[in-house]
Design a protein around this motif. Structure first.
Motif, short mmCIF file in Angstrom:
data_model
loop_
_atom_site.label_atom_id
_atom_site.label_comp_id
_atom_site.label_asym_id
_atom_site.label_seq_id
_atom_site.Cartn_x
_atom_site.Cartn_y
_atom_site.Cartn_z
N ARG A 87 0.87 -1.16 0.00
CA ARG A 87 0.00 0.00 0.00
C ARG A 87 0.91 1.22 0.00
NH1 ARG A 87 -4.95 -0.59 4.12
NH2 ARG A 87 -5.26 -2.52 3.00
N LYS A 90 1.53 8.00 2.61
CA LYS A 90 1.41 9.39 2.17
C LYS A 90 2.75 9.98 1.74
CE LYS A 90 1.56 10.66 7.01
NZ LYS A 90 1.01 11.37 8.16
N ILE A 97 2.24 -5.19 3.27
CA ILE A 97 1.32 -5.63 4.31
C ILE A 97 0.98 -7.11 4.24
CG2 ILE A 97 0.28 -3.39 4.72
CD1 ILE A 97 -2.03 -4.20 3.05
N ASN B 166 -1.20 -2.92 8.95
CA ASN B 166 -0.53 -1.76 8.39
C ASN B 166 -0.25 -0.73 9.48
OD1 ASN B 166 0.48 0.04 6.54
ND2 ASN B 166 -1.53 0.83 5.96
N SER B 170 3.60 0.36 10.73
CA SER B 170 4.19 1.59 10.21
C SER B 170 4.06 2.82 11.10
CB SER B 170 3.63 1.89 8.82
OG SER B 170 2.27 1.57 8.73
N SER B 250 -4.45 13.17 8.83
CA SER B 250 -3.12 13.39 8.27
C SER B 250 -2.04 12.86 9.20
CB SER B 250 -2.96 14.88 7.96
OG SER B 250 -1.72 15.34 8.40
N LEU B 251 -2.23 13.07 10.50
CA LEU B 251 -1.27 12.55 11.48
C LEU B 251 -1.16 11.03 11.36
CD1 LEU B 251 0.49 12.94 14.12
CD2 LEU B 251 -1.61 12.42 15.37
N ALA B 252 -2.30 10.37 11.23
CA ALA B 252 -2.30 8.91 11.24
C ALA B 252 -2.08 8.32 9.86
CB ALA B 252 -3.64 8.41 11.81
N GLY B 253 -2.10 9.16 8.83
CA GLY B 253 -2.00 8.62 7.48
C GLY B 253 -3.15 7.68 7.18
N THR B 256 -5.18 6.16 3.62
CA THR B 256 -4.85 4.99 2.79
C THR B 256 -5.54 3.74 3.32
OG1 THR B 256 -2.90 4.53 4.14
CG2 THR B 256 -2.59 5.90 2.18
N ALA B 257 -6.28 3.86 4.40
CA ALA B 257 -6.92 2.68 4.98
C ALA B 257 -8.11 2.25 4.13
CB ALA B 257 -7.37 2.96 6.41
#
Lengths: 271, 271
Positions: A87, A90, A97, B166, B170, B250-253, B256-257
């Motif tokens: 994946r 940002k 994954i 994920n 990360s 944005s902090l957690a990104g 993309t989840a």
DNA sequence: CGAACGGTTGACAAGGGTCAAGTTCGGTGG
DNA sequence: CCACCGAACTTGACCCTTGTCAACCGTTCG
């Protein structure tokens, strides 16, 4: 050497990580082989599965074999080679994954939204066999054996992921790697718990990505495991030999893992 | 108050985490509600699902609702309450590996080997609705809509687990918690991305178990997120209010989840 | 009232990340 | 054949994040 070539190029032929290299292509279905591990199938399903699978395709290391623009409506069976699903984060780099080995079916997790989220990338060269989902849908309709086999295969992968989650949550770096090696051992040698050699084509960087640690620390931990005489690495062949299986199991607490039950002789689950 | 009582005890009636408390019991199927989020179903399937589901059962906090000796051949739909699946470690304590919210179906992952590995335990009081797998099998046979809906529900859960993997791999502790909160926000308010309040009945110990960190550090990180004015906790109601959604994303990104796509208005996936 | 539980805070220690330099090895080109 | 290069691995020094341990507080419940 076009990657769509059906001819088996000797030079490219992988020698180590083949699920069933002795099989002839024709009259053989890898989907049947894989799925019958998750539910009893008969000749009828064998024939059905043989008819719907596409021609095998040779792929290179690093190749994107599935995305929103590539093999979108397909499942892929991995005949040879290792792959991973990624994946994009940002900041633009790829987060690995999931990991796919020979004998795995790729694309089950995004069965209804193909390629919408993950890209599948080859970690080694390999050979993949596509199968269109619409044909599979049609085949499943009215065939409860096939339904169960597909559900079983999907749930098998889901359980392996649960194992990995468990591993990440509950272990420190060294035991995480030990657990990971045992997971691969179990998946690669499903029918052969006595095997002690694992061909291991992953770079330490990739291992780190999979386990959430740096390549540097992967290196340190592998050295540590070797110094404990639990395993031995052969740099030439990229093999890992498990020297003390019992000890490794106990260190990693692996006996509670789902896949571990597929190894044990007292296996009452598979088939 | 026996837990098998069908009567809805007012004192025990959960007020916050009900998936559809306004529904009357009869003529209503929670399985239909849940499954139709993962594949279009018609009245016929609604009727089928209504027939096969068992009577709702009130359960207490801490109760084991599924194991190798309990609800073994059942799926369970969670109408009210939160639950988790646990695995026993070698040192005897429980490792939480999955979380179930109102509107989730429990037992898909071990569909063929029920209760063999995980125990399901209630984290709050709640209400569950069982459905025997053999009846579901029979219903799926020859009904491709139902097959797809079940596959869809299973893959939805699988993708959520991939998201959690994920997250664990990360992110550092603070962003891991932020991501987790956003995951719950997305799952609890599927149709309502504008919601900003989350009822959050988990102890910091449980959060820590789920995210692989200590309760102490969970506390520190939550305080940190609050000091950043990203969220606010109400100890009375156990609510979390998201103060700055964009910043938190944005902090957690989190964008993309997988589940995040279920929130967006430009959703082209669900249904 | 006193346990029990969950949350909070602080001091300290350890595990793992970061950075940088060095090594090995296979490949490539002169 | 040798020189050079880059990729992957190794090692050491240093520091930050997180775990550990302990004390303390507030609530709930018997």
């Amino acid at each position: 050497m076009p990657s769509s070539s059906l001819a088996v190029d000797e030079k490219l032929q992988p020698k180590h990580y083949t699920v069933s290299s002795s099989q002839a292509w024709f009259g053989y279905s890898i989907y049947f082989d894989i799925l019958s591990q998750h539910g009893a199938l008969s000749r009828h399903e064998r024939e059905t599965l043989r008819m719907l699978q596409g021609s095998p395709k040779r792929v290179r290391k690093g190749e994107v074999i599935k995305s929103d623009t590539c093999n979108n409506g397909m499942l892929l069976a991995i005949q040879d080679g290792w792959a991973c699903s990624c994946r994009l984060t940002k900041d633009g780099d790829r987060q690995i994954i999931d990991l796919y080995l020979p004998g795995d079916i790729v694309g089950l997790r995004d069965y209804q939204q193909s390629g919408r989220f993950d890209e599948i990338i080859m970690l080694t060269e390999g050979l993949i066999i596509p199968a269109p989902k619409n044909k599979i849908d049609k085949a499943m309709e009215g065939n409860s054996k096939l339904i169960h086999a597909f559900l079983g295969a999907a749930m098998y992968q889901s359980n392996i992921m649960a194992d990995r989650l468990n591993n990440l949550i509950s272990h420190d770096a060294t035991t995480r790697i030990a657990y990971f090696i045992l997971e691969l051992h179990a998946r690669l040698h499903l029918g052969h718990p006595e095997a002690r050699d694992i061909f291991f084509p992953l770079s330490q960087q990739v291992i780190g990505d999979l386990l959430g640690m740096t390549n540097v620390h992967v290196c340190r931990c592998l050295n540590h495991l070797e110094s404990l005489e639990l395993l031995h690495r052969d740099k030439e062949t990229r093999n890992i030999k498990i020297l003390n299986y019992e000890e490794l199991l106990s260190l990693a607490g692996f006996s509670t893992a789902y896949i571990y039950s597929y190894l044990k002789p007292s296996n009452t689950i598979a088939h």
